[in-house]
Write a protein that holds these residues in place. Structure first.
Motif, mmCIF file in Angstrom:
data_model
loop_
_atom_site.group_PDB
_atom_site.id
_atom_site.type_symbol
_atom_site.label_atom_id
_atom_site.label_comp_id
_atom_site.label_asym_id
_atom_site.label_seq_id
_atom_site.Cartn_x
_atom_site.Cartn_y
_atom_site.Cartn_z
ATOM 1 N N GLY A 132 0.832 -1.191 0.000
ATOM 2 C CA GLY A 132 0.000 0.000 0.000
ATOM 3 C C GLY A 132 0.868 1.242 0.000
ATOM 4 O O GLY A 132 2.103 1.169 0.109
ATOM 5 N N ILE A 133 0.230 2.392 -0.123
ATOM 6 C CA ILE A 133 0.911 3.678 -0.107
ATOM 7 C C ILE A 133 0.089 4.662 0.725
ATOM 8 O O ILE A 133 -1.017 4.359 1.164
ATOM 9 N N ASP A 134 0.629 5.856 0.935
ATOM 10 C CA ASP A 134 -0.110 6.952 1.558
ATOM 11 C C ASP A 134 -0.850 7.754 0.498
ATOM 12 O O ASP A 134 -0.580 7.639 -0.704
ATOM 13 N N ARG A 135 -1.773 8.636 0.974
ATOM 14 C CA ARG A 135 -2.416 9.565 0.046
ATOM 15 C C ARG A 135 -2.696 10.887 0.745
ATOM 16 O O ARG A 135 -2.974 10.933 1.940
ATOM 17 N N PHE A 136 -2.557 11.961 -0.058
ATOM 18 C CA PHE A 136 -2.989 13.282 0.363
ATOM 19 C C PHE A 136 -4.500 13.388 0.148
ATOM 20 O O PHE A 136 -5.035 12.848 -0.821
ATOM 21 N N ILE A 137 -5.186 14.115 1.017
ATOM 22 C CA ILE A 137 -6.627 14.317 0.891
ATOM 23 C C ILE A 137 -6.888 15.694 0.285
ATOM 24 O O ILE A 137 -6.562 16.727 0.879
ATOM 25 N N ASN A 164 4.529 17.477 3.676
ATOM 26 C CA ASN A 164 3.832 18.482 4.488
ATOM 27 C C ASN A 164 3.689 19.829 3.788
ATOM 28 O O ASN A 164 3.608 20.855 4.442
ATOM 29 N N ASN A 165 3.645 19.813 2.458
ATOM 30 C CA ASN A 165 3.633 21.104 1.780
ATOM 31 C C ASN A 165 2.472 21.301 0.815
ATOM 32 O O ASN A 165 2.472 22.248 0.045
ATOM 33 N N SER A 166 1.476 20.426 0.844
ATOM 34 C CA SER A 166 0.368 20.614 -0.101
ATOM 35 C C SER A 166 -0.977 20.323 0.562
ATOM 36 O O SER A 166 -1.762 21.232 0.801
ATOM 37 N N PHE A 167 -1.260 19.072 0.869
ATOM 38 C CA PHE A 167 -2.540 18.677 1.451
ATOM 39 C C PHE A 167 -2.287 17.771 2.653
ATOM 40 O O PHE A 167 -1.224 17.164 2.778
ATOM 41 N N PRO A 168 -3.274 17.643 3.544
ATOM 42 C CA PRO A 168 -3.090 16.743 4.691
ATOM 43 C C PRO A 168 -3.028 15.288 4.246
ATOM 44 O O PRO A 168 -3.656 14.888 3.266
ATOM 45 N N LEU A 169 -2.256 14.506 4.987
ATOM 46 C CA LEU A 169 -2.173 13.073 4.721
ATOM 47 C C LEU A 169 -3.410 12.354 5.244
ATOM 48 O O LEU A 169 -3.923 12.680 6.312
ATOM 49 N N VAL A 229 6.005 6.826 -2.748
ATOM 50 C CA VAL A 229 4.884 7.293 -3.572
ATOM 51 C C VAL A 229 3.724 7.697 -2.668
ATOM 52 O O VAL A 229 3.270 6.909 -1.836
ATOM 53 N N VAL A 230 3.227 8.927 -2.870
ATOM 54 C CA VAL A 230 2.038 9.394 -2.165
ATOM 55 C C VAL A 230 1.004 9.798 -3.218
ATOM 56 O O VAL A 230 1.271 10.664 -4.054
ATOM 57 N N ALA A 231 -0.153 9.170 -3.191
ATOM 58 C CA ALA A 231 -1.215 9.491 -4.137
ATOM 59 C C ALA A 231 -1.966 10.740 -3.685
ATOM 60 O O ALA A 231 -1.819 11.208 -2.549
ATOM 61 N N TYR A 232 -2.779 11.279 -4.579
ATOM 62 C CA TYR A 232 -3.681 12.384 -4.268
ATOM 63 C C TYR A 232 -5.108 11.855 -4.357
ATOM 64 O O TYR A 232 -5.547 11.403 -5.411
#
Length: 263
Positions: A132-137, A164-169, A229-232
């Protein structure tokens, strides 16, 4: 920008799989407003990707035709009968794939960053595992559109992953009865041939269960996490936990954010 590191710094040989292949399956039932944002980007990460939808979802079919992506039509989702059998839909898509190497089950509202394929191929992942990966909300189309005007970097100089520079995780899911971390259904990556797991669980009439049952087929030690990799994760402004598990109820992912005449 560029960042060069002397290869002599490496303390262990790095040998990515030269035969890396990636297939994808997306279930999209009345999520065409998200799919039209995610599919143009995501399709290029995959050697083959299919989108599964209901026969009556003409908007999703149109998006797929425009971007030249195979669209699998099936009543297995049972959306006409006010159900959402996502596992059955995923299996309809998996049946179309070769499943010779890596497969990703990806939600229609997930946008993968530009370096996703490169990083996945470079990671030399263990083929017995599920990942799995993380994602920004991302809440609301206006916020997403503003971000795309001049995106803040997620990956920089081939060295940094900015969190930490766009959207919350979004949250990660851990279940004590399952041993801990469970990679949930917005992004699940596994190798069907090596793991021997080629089908998704079926039988539930909402999307709130099967995606957590699926990774539990692997023991906790074989459930991995990919930090590169962090998805949006694109969401309507009125989206909350589990809002669409029994079918689409949230506002359209558009500037107007009003219920259309037909959803």
């Amino acid at each position: 920008m560029s960042y060069h590191v002397d290869a002599n710094f490496a303390t262990a040989p790095h040998t990515p799989d030269p035969n890396f292949q990636l297939e994808g399956v997306v279930v999209c039932d009345r999520y065409h407003d998200f799919l039209r944002c995610t599919l143009p980007q995501n399709k290029f990460h995959f050697d083959r990707i299919v989108v599964v939808t209901a026969p009556e979802d003409r908007e999703t079919q149109r998006v797929c035709e425009f971007y030249h992506v195979e669209c699998v039509l099936t009543d297995a989702l049972r959306s006409r009968w006010k159900e959402f059998r996502k596992g059955s839909g995923i299996n309809a898509g998996l049946a179309k794939l070769a499943k010779a190497d890596w497969v990703v089950h990806l939600d229609a509202d997930i946008w993968l960053p530009p370096l996703a394929r490169n990083l996945l191929a470079n990671a030399n992942l263990a083929k017995r595992m599920i990942y799995g990966i993380d994602r920004f909300i991302v809440k609301g189309y206006r916020n997403w559109d503003a971000f795309l005007e001049m995106p803040r970097l997620q990956h920089e100089c081939n060295a940094y992953v900015h969190l930490n520079n766009s959207f919350p995780l979004g949250e990660r899911i851990m279940q004590d009865y399952a041993g801990g971390y469970v990679p949930i259904g917005f992004f699940q990556m596994w190798n069907p041939r090596v793991s021997g797991i080629e089908k998704y669980p079926e039988g539930h009439t909402t999307a709130g269960r099967e995606d957590t049952l699926f990774p539990q087929q692997w023991p906790r030690g074989l459930r991995g996490f990919i930090p590169e990799v962090v998805a949006y994760h694109l969401e309507s402004t009125d989206s909350g936990f589990g809002t669409n598990w029994s079918g689409r109820k949230t506002l359209p992912f558009t500037f107007e954010e009003k219920k259309p005449e037909r959803m």
